[in-house]
Every structure is written in C-alpha cells, then in structure tokens.
Design an enzyme around this catalytic site. Structure first.
Site, PDB file in Angstrom:
ATOM      1  N   THR A   1       0.425   4.103  -2.818  1.00 24.66           N
ATOM      2  CA  THR A   1       0.418   5.775  -2.396  1.00 24.66           C
ATOM      3  C   THR A   1       1.228   6.977  -3.235  1.00 24.66           C
ATOM      4  O   THR A   1       0.755   7.572  -3.490  1.00 24.66           O
ATOM      5  CB  THR A   1       0.522   6.051  -0.812  1.00 24.66           C
ATOM      6  N   LYS A   2       2.691   6.248  -3.278  1.00 24.36           N
ATOM      7  CA  LYS A   2       3.518   6.715  -3.844  1.00 24.36           C
ATOM      8  C   LYS A   2       3.139   6.783  -5.857  1.00 24.36           C
ATOM      9  O   LYS A   2       3.185   7.517  -5.769  1.00 24.36           O
ATOM     10  CB  LYS A   2       5.114   6.302  -2.989  1.00 24.36           C
TER      11      LYS A   2
ATOM     12  N   LEU B   1       1.156  -1.361   0.080  1.00 17.93           N
ATOM     13  CA  LEU B   1      -0.020   0.075  -0.116  1.00 17.93           C
ATOM     14  C   LEU B   1       0.792   1.391  -0.372  1.00 17.93           C
ATOM     15  O   LEU B   1       0.330   2.374  -0.903  1.00 17.93           O
ATOM     16  CB  LEU B   1      -0.931   0.351   1.313  1.00 17.93           C
ATOM     17  N   TYR B   2       1.566   1.466   1.042  1.00 18.73           N
ATOM     18  CA  TYR B   2       2.652   1.994   0.790  1.00 18.73           C
ATOM     19  C   TYR B   2       3.477   2.990  -0.848  1.00 18.73           C
ATOM     20  O   TYR B   2       3.695   3.470  -1.473  1.00 18.73           O
ATOM     21  CB  TYR B   2       4.177   1.642   1.654  1.00 18.73           C
ATOM     22  N   ALA B   3       4.120   1.356  -1.478  1.00 18.53           N
ATOM     23  CA  ALA B   3       4.142   2.094  -2.614  1.00 18.53           C
ATOM     24  C   ALA B   3       3.481   2.631  -3.532  1.00 18.53           C
ATOM     25  O   ALA B   3       2.983   2.988  -4.515  1.00 18.53           O
ATOM     26  CB  ALA B   3       4.852   0.037  -3.205  1.00 18.53           C
TER      27      ALA B   3
END
Length: 336
Positions: free
Chosen positions: A155-156, A151-153
C-alpha cells in the site's frame, strides 16, 4: 503557513504537529482515533498541544470522501504532511481491507484535496518496508523497490506511485519519505521497544524473532521529525526535470517529485538493541527465541545521501540515547 497534518494523534504525527506549532505555523490536525491500539495514549498525545493557539482538530476518517473534501474546502491548507495510515506490518494479515481503505482510498482523497485546492507541497510517509525482497545494502532510493513482501508495504509503494502520477498530471509537488524503524517517547504499543519494555518490567518473556540476529536502522523520532520538516520546507521545483531516458525511482523525468530515506545510517543488531534496553531498565530480559516472521526482512540499512545533500540533515541520535529517553518517558507515563 497553514499545514494540514494527518495522524496527529499518532506517534510521528503528534511530534510533527507539536514542532510545527512551536515554530509558529498554523496546524490543522486530522485523526479518526481508531482503536488499533490504546485510544487513551492517542488522546494523551493530542492533549500536549490541542489547546495551543494555531491548532484546529478534525475528527475524521481518511476514507470518508465527504469529510476530506470538507476539510480541504473549509481550511485550505497551504501544505500537507500526510502521516495517517493503518500501521503495522503483521496486522495486515488479519485485516487486509482496513489497509486498502485507509492507505489507498484515504490517500486518494488526500491527493484529490491537494489537486483541487492548490496545495503547494505534499509530504507523505512511506516506509523502508517497500524495499522488500531487495537485499542490496544499504537501501537506496535509486534502487528497485518493486517486490514488497507485505500488504502494508504494497500500500505504501502504491502511495508513491499515486503521488508521482498526480505530480505529473496536475503539477502537485510531492515528496515521499521512507521511514526506517522509528522509536522514541510516545511510541506505538505494538512496536518492539514498547513490547519489550512492558514485558521486561513485568518479568515476562519477550519474543525475539530471527533469534535476534537481524539488523535494523533504528531511527529516533526526533530525527524523523527534523527530516519531515526540512523536506516540507524544500519544495521540489516544478520546472526542474531529470533525464527521462534514465528513469530513477528517487526523482522523476516528468514531475516535481522526490523520494527520501530517513533512517539511521548505523544499523544495530536486535540483540544489541535489547542489551541497551536491559541496561536502561536495570533488568535482564527473558528471551523466547523464534525464527524470522513471514514478511520480515533480515536486515535494513538506510542510505541517506540524498537527504543530506538536499536538505542538509542526517539522523544522528544513537540507540543508547534514544532508548534511554524512551525508558524515561515510559516510566513517567505509566508510573512504573
């Protein structure tokens, strides 16, 4: 010039703010000092430059729309370096809503501020994690990054797409920077080098995922900062257009927009990284060997051809030098 730097209590943001102040820029720093990790460390980073002439600090959350609108309206930055975000790849599994609030909604507020206040250039942090399932090495900005694994990736990757749309619609020159495994003094306590150092000095085992066989483009923080500042000074031309018949993720056919990798071209195996740390500490690590974690990629390798050609810089600090600098800082800061 006046530069808004978000995340100035953070690892990279504090280094960038300090460098900008040293060269004579005026810095408006913004951070919410959240408790994702040790707030004392964040305050100590800020203390290095908070009282310097030319620095103004704003305690605010990116997701607070009214606060962000006030920041742009009152301070009117000429350029923006957006580094604040909810960090950590694995933390997203337990706290997904924090990531969308900070990294997506918060980024929208940055874009809107740039749109309504004539910002000359937006430089924002992305991540090598966006390459996700892509295993074609080295990772190039010109190759697909459509399958993030966390999910972090995701969002980026969303940030990159949002920035492109605003660059196209409103002519906001925007540059996204994909950072590769950043380490160095004043680093984050949740990252491997910090965790390993603390555990080795305490005589505790370290958790080594993928049995230490994966490689990373470990990139020293000074190399990241140099890349950030050089790209900040290199505004993508509004009038320059690329061939929209051949879409290129790194450029654009319709907007003043660029993407750059910033990473060391020489990937290092994790076991070698640990050996360098052991040498600097004068102690051997007790290693608990574990399989690759869900969402982690086996290897990363940065292609920085575009960075070299466009801004004339390539990351160059070796892990031997970088890890030694970190250990020196760690011993001094924690008095161990």
């Amino acid at each position: 010039m006046k530069v808004l730097v978000t995340g100035t209590a953070g690892f990279i943001g504090s280094h960038v703010a300090q460098r900008l102040l040293e060269r004579g820029d005026e810095v408006v720093g913004l951070d919410n000092l959240n408790d994702y990790y040790d707030v004392t460390l964040k305050k100590a980073r800020l203390a290095r430059f908070a009282d310097k002439p030319g620095y103004t600090h704003i305690h605010a959350d990116l997701a607070d729309r009214a606060a962000m609108e006030r920041t742009f309206a009152e301070h009117r930055p000429q350029r923006v370096v957006h580094l604040a975000a909810q960090a950590g790849v694995r933390y997203a599994a337990q706290n997904p809503h924090v990531y969308t609030s900070s990294n997506v909604t918060g980024f929208l507020h940055i874009l809107e501020g740039c749109r309504h206040h004539g910002v000359e250039h937006l430089v924002f942090a992305s991540t090598s994690s966006v390459y996700g399932a892509n295993t074609s090495m080295p990772f190039s900005e010109h190759k697909s990054a459509e399958h993030p694994l966390t999910l972090y990736a995701a969002t980026k990757k969303a940030n990159e797409q949002m920035a492109h749309s605003y660059a196209h619609l409103y002519g906001i020159p925007s540059t996204g920077l994909r950072f590769f495994t950043v380490y160095g003094p004043w680093g984050r306590p949740d990252m491997a080098l910090f965790l390993f150092t603390r555990a080795i000095l305490a005589g505790e085992p370290i958790r080594v995922f993928n049995h230490g066989k994966h490689k990373r483009s470990f990139t020293y923080v000074d190399d990241i900062v140099e890349g950030v500042i050089r790209t900040l000074d290199k505004v993508p031309p509004i009038d320059e257009r690329w061939d929209s018949n051949q879409p290129d993720p790194a450029t654009s056919g319709v907007a003043p927009y660029r993407l750059f990798n910033i990473g060391n071209e020489r990937p290092v195996e994790l076991l070698q990284y640990i050996e360098v740390l052991e040498s600097c500490l004068g102690r051997k690590a007790i290693m608990e060997m574990l399989p690759l974690q869900p969402g982690d990629v086996p290897d990363t390798e940065a292609d920085v051809t575009d960075l070299i050609q466009t801004v004339g810089y390539r990351p160059q600090v070796s892990v031997e030098t970088g890890v030694a600098n970190f250990v020196r800082w760690y011993r001094e800061y924690y008095r161990v």
